[in-house]
Design a protein around this motif. Structure first.
Motif, PDB file in Angstrom:
ATOM      1  N   GLU A  49       2.813  16.457  12.832  1.00 33.31           N
ATOM      2  CA  GLU A  49       3.839  15.433  12.914  1.00 33.31           C
ATOM      3  C   GLU A  49       3.654  14.615  11.827  1.00 33.31           C
ATOM      4  N   LEU A  50       4.852  13.816  11.422  1.00 30.35           N
ATOM      5  CA  LEU A  50       4.653  12.755  10.303  1.00 30.35           C
ATOM      6  C   LEU A  50       5.026  11.461  11.039  1.00 30.35           C
ATOM      7  N   SER A  51       3.889  10.523  11.157  1.00 28.73           N
ATOM      8  CA  SER A  51       4.256   9.244  11.819  1.00 28.73           C
ATOM      9  C   SER A  51       4.156   8.279  10.696  1.00 28.73           C
ATOM     10  N   VAL A  52       5.514   7.589  10.477  1.00 29.63           N
ATOM     11  CA  VAL A  52       5.626   6.636   9.616  1.00 29.63           C
ATOM     12  C   VAL A  52       5.895   5.165  10.188  1.00 29.63           C
ATOM     13  N   PHE A  53       5.049   4.208   9.579  1.00 28.16           N
ATOM     14  CA  PHE A  53       5.535   2.891  10.016  1.00 28.16           C
ATOM     15  C   PHE A  53       5.763   2.102   8.718  1.00 28.16           C
ATOM     16  N   ASP A  54       7.375   1.546   8.755  1.00 26.67           N
ATOM     17  CA  ASP A  54       7.856   1.063   7.559  1.00 26.67           C
ATOM     18  C   ASP A  54       7.673  -0.798   8.031  1.00 26.67           C
ATOM     19  N   ASP A  55       6.774  -1.210   6.956  1.00 28.74           N
ATOM     20  CA  ASP A  55       6.378  -2.557   6.945  1.00 28.74           C
ATOM     21  C   ASP A  55       7.309  -3.539   6.126  1.00 28.74           C
ATOM     22  N   ALA A  56       8.533  -3.571   6.696  1.00 26.66           N
ATOM     23  CA  ALA A  56       9.320  -4.568   6.125  1.00 26.66           C
ATOM     24  C   ALA A  56       9.922  -4.317   4.771  1.00 26.66           C
ATOM     25  N   SER A  57      10.055  -2.921   4.313  1.00 24.18           N
ATOM     26  CA  SER A  57      10.489  -2.561   2.826  1.00 24.18           C
ATOM     27  C   SER A  57      11.902  -3.146   2.653  1.00 24.18           C
ATOM     28  N   THR A  58      12.172  -3.576   1.458  1.00 26.43           N
ATOM     29  CA  THR A  58      13.411  -4.297   1.270  1.00 26.43           C
ATOM     30  C   THR A  58      14.401  -2.987  -0.016  1.00 26.43           C
ATOM     31  N   ASP A  59      13.701  -2.021   0.019  1.00 32.41           N
ATOM     32  CA  ASP A  59      14.234  -0.948  -0.844  1.00 32.41           C
ATOM     33  C   ASP A  59      15.012   0.205   0.263  1.00 32.41           C
ATOM     34  N   GLU A  60      15.024   1.501  -0.478  1.00 34.75           N
ATOM     35  CA  GLU A  60      15.644   2.460   0.318  1.00 34.75           C
ATOM     36  C   GLU A  60      14.615   3.479   1.025  1.00 34.75           C
ATOM     37  N   SER A  61      13.465   3.073   1.392  1.00 37.38           N
ATOM     38  CA  SER A  61      12.657   3.930   1.980  1.00 37.38           C
ATOM     39  C   SER A  61      13.141   4.696   3.158  1.00 37.38           C
ATOM     40  N   ILE A  62      13.537   3.809   4.049  1.00 36.96           N
ATOM     41  CA  ILE A  62      13.991   4.360   5.709  1.00 36.96           C
ATOM     42  C   ILE A  62      15.114   5.462   5.224  1.00 36.96           C
ATOM     43  N   LYS A  63      16.003   4.970   4.402  1.00 36.44           N
ATOM     44  CA  LYS A  63      17.023   6.050   3.972  1.00 36.44           C
ATOM     45  C   LYS A  63      16.416   7.173   3.569  1.00 36.44           C
ATOM     46  N   VAL A  64      15.513   7.096   2.501  1.00 37.83           N
ATOM     47  CA  VAL A  64      15.096   8.477   1.883  1.00 37.83           C
ATOM     48  C   VAL A  64      14.247   9.438   3.050  1.00 37.83           C
ATOM     49  N   LEU A  65      13.516   8.432   3.930  1.00 37.32           N
ATOM     50  CA  LEU A  65      12.768   9.204   5.085  1.00 37.32           C
ATOM     51  C   LEU A  65      13.561   9.916   5.820  1.00 37.32           C
ATOM     52  N   GLU A  66      14.747   9.365   6.336  1.00 34.02           N
ATOM     53  CA  GLU A  66      15.767   9.963   7.400  1.00 34.02           C
ATOM     54  C   GLU A  66      16.317  11.236   6.742  1.00 34.02           C
ATOM     55  N   ALA A  67      16.519  11.344   5.346  1.00 32.49           N
ATOM     56  CA  ALA A  67      17.005  12.155   4.612  1.00 32.49           C
ATOM     57  C   ALA A  67      16.089  13.545   4.861  1.00 32.49           C
ATOM     58  N   TRP A  68      15.001  13.185   4.949  1.00 34.49           N
ATOM     59  CA  TRP A  68      14.010  14.535   5.184  1.00 34.49           C
ATOM     60  C   TRP A  68      13.672  14.948   6.520  1.00 34.49           C
ATOM     61  N   ARG A  69      14.291  14.264   7.513  1.00 26.56           N
ATOM     62  CA  ARG A  69      14.065  14.394   8.966  1.00 26.56           C
ATOM     63  C   ARG A  69      14.169  15.887   9.354  1.00 26.56           C
ATOM     64  N   GLU A  70      15.417  16.579   8.836  1.00 28.80           N
ATOM     65  CA  GLU A  70      15.911  17.784   9.340  1.00 28.80           C
ATOM     66  C   GLU A  70      15.184  18.801   8.524  1.00 28.80           C
ATOM     67  N   LYS A  71      14.922  18.766   7.247  1.00 29.64           N
ATOM     68  CA  LYS A  71      13.893  19.577   6.574  1.00 29.64           C
ATOM     69  C   LYS A  71      12.658  19.713   7.330  1.00 29.64           C
ATOM     70  N   LEU A  72      11.917  18.630   7.448  1.00 29.23           N
ATOM     71  CA  LEU A  72      10.818  18.813   7.951  1.00 29.23           C
ATOM     72  C   LEU A  72      10.913  19.511   9.404  1.00 29.23           C
ATOM     73  N   GLY A  73      11.693  18.859  10.064  1.00 30.11           N
ATOM     74  CA  GLY A  73      11.982  19.493  11.455  1.00 30.11           C
ATOM     75  C   GLY A  73      12.210  21.097  11.455  1.00 30.11           C
ATOM     76  N   ALA A  74      12.785  21.668  10.408  1.00 29.71           N
ATOM     77  CA  ALA A  74      13.130  22.996  10.312  1.00 29.71           C
ATOM     78  C   ALA A  74      11.686  23.742  10.014  1.00 29.71           C
ATOM     79  N   ARG A  75      10.719  22.957   9.462  1.00 28.25           N
ATOM     80  CA  ARG A  75       9.570  23.570   9.236  1.00 28.25           C
ATOM     81  C   ARG A  75       8.539  23.201  10.382  1.00 28.25           C
ATOM     82  N   GLY A  76       8.865  22.743  11.354  1.00 27.55           N
ATOM     83  CA  GLY A  76       8.173  22.388  12.578  1.00 27.55           C
ATOM     84  C   GLY A  76       7.414  21.056  12.654  1.00 27.55           C
ATOM     85  N   ILE A  77       7.619  20.263  11.711  1.00 33.05           N
ATOM     86  CA  ILE A  77       6.978  19.030  11.628  1.00 33.05           C
ATOM     87  C   ILE A  77       8.200  17.940  12.055  1.00 33.05           C
TER      88      ILE A  77
END
Length: 360
Positions: A49-77
């Motif tokens: 599993e990938l466990s991420v904690f975002d420490d008050a980012s002001t850029d697009e970090s969360i958006k980029v992370l969410e875009a990878w959720r399905e790809k990683l999930g398909a790999r079982g992560i």
């Protein structure tokens, strides 16, 4: 902000997660695609599993992370993403602790969002930790850009297994560097959490020393398993040299000098004198001499500690290293004397970790 999957789903998955990749994130959107692609490409066949904690980012970090959720999930992560939107970040220690607290793996693989793991990393470090349940496991690294911090990179990669323990007092920091850490959840919990003091606090060095205090081991997979990125925004630059110096001096006194009746400081120059002045009075009294190769320092004959409260002021003799006696604390930088320091040590037939320790 809490973007974790439902609690019921996490509880169902908890028993089968072998490895949790622990990743604090702060304004890392420009690095994340490469970082996440490397996680997706791991050849480890166990559960992750990938466990991420975002420490008050002001850029697009969360958006980029969410875009990878399905790809990683398909790999079982599975992905666990949480964070906060306070005005200021709370620091790497805080973010790591929160990522750990929401994770479910039996083992932790620490990953910086600006680094890239090679495909074999999780598998090989997982295999190593099974044999070293109470150790911090590291690996060799490739520095990017190539050639940056050349001496530091060479030191990371060339330490022997014994030197992972004997060189823990050097200014480079943990001999098993934080971006390569892999350890069991059980051992992490035994040592405790990361310091949450925030910017300027070396949470990795504090945890590293505490792990050693509690009898933890150190080991390294002797293969390059991580591309370790160097850039000016890295959090390590916020830690002052004086903070690191004090931690190292205190640990040296605790682990080594408390066991020695007397010793010699190898370097009568600035760094050797600074170490002497940083010691407790008890350990200053154990210093029988400074030694050096500089004839000007040797001819002077002694060093006087002018700022000492004692009267008369302490004077310590300065001798040539061939006339000095072990044990030594070496305050000369490694890999900076065209091999002369290393040759001189070799000529005395001394054993590192018994007859001397490197401090610089």
């Amino acid at each position: 902000m809490d973007l974790n999957p439902p609690k019921q789903q996490l509880e169902a998955d908890e028993s089968i997660v072998e490895v949790s990749i622990i990743m604090p994130v702060y304004n890392a959107s420009c690095w994340l695609d490469e970082c996440l692609q490397a996680i997706l490409s791991q050849d480890f066949t166990g559960s992750m599993e990938l466990s991420v904690f975002d420490d008050a980012s002001t850029d697009e970090s969360i958006k980029v992370l969410e875009a990878w959720r399905e790809k990683l999930g398909a790999r079982g992560i599975s992905m666990l993403i949480s964070g906060h939107k306070s005005a200021q970040p709370r620091g790497v220690g805080y973010a790591k602790n929160r990522a750990i607290s929401q994770s479910h793996g039996k083992y932790f693989c620490f990953q910086d969002a600006d680094d890239v793991m090679l495909p074999q990393r999780v598998r090989l470090q997982y295999e190593a930790v099974l044999c070293h349940q109470t150790s911090l496991i590291g690996c060799k690294v490739q520095r990017l850009p190539e050639g940056s911090t050349e001496r530091y990179t060479r030191w990371i990669n060339n330490l022997t297994q014994e030197q992972l323990t004997t060189q823990v007092f050097t200014s480079h920091g943990p001999t098993v560097i934080m971006p390569t850490w892999f350890c069991s959840k059980k051992w992490f919990q035994e040592v405790g959490s990361f310091d949450e003091g925030g910017k300027g606090v070396p949470e990795d060095l504090l945890f590293f020393y505490q792990s050693l205090r509690q009898g933890g081991g150190l080991a390294r997979v002797d293969r390059c398993l991580l591309v370790y990125r160097y850039h000016e925004e890295a959090t390590t630059h916020s830690v002052t040299e004086e903070t690191i110096w004090k931690l190292r001096v205190d640990f040296l006194q605790e682990r080594v000098l408390s066991c020695w009746e007397n010793f010699t400081i190898w370097n009568a120059g600035k760094q050797g004198r600074k170490l002497y002045r940083s010691l407790s009075r008890t350990n200053r009294n154990k210093v029988k001499a400074f030694c050096d190769v500089d004839e000007n320092k040797i001819q002077k004959g002694f060093y006087t500690y002018e700022d000492a409260k004692e009267r008369p002021k302490p004077k310590v003799s300065i001798v040539h290293y061939k006339d000095a006696s072990a044990p030594f604390i070496i305050c000369v930088k490694l890999d900076m004397t065209a091999g002369s320091l290393e040759e001189n040590l070799c000529s005395l037939q001394l054993k590192e970790g018994v007859d001397y320790y490197h401090f610089n």
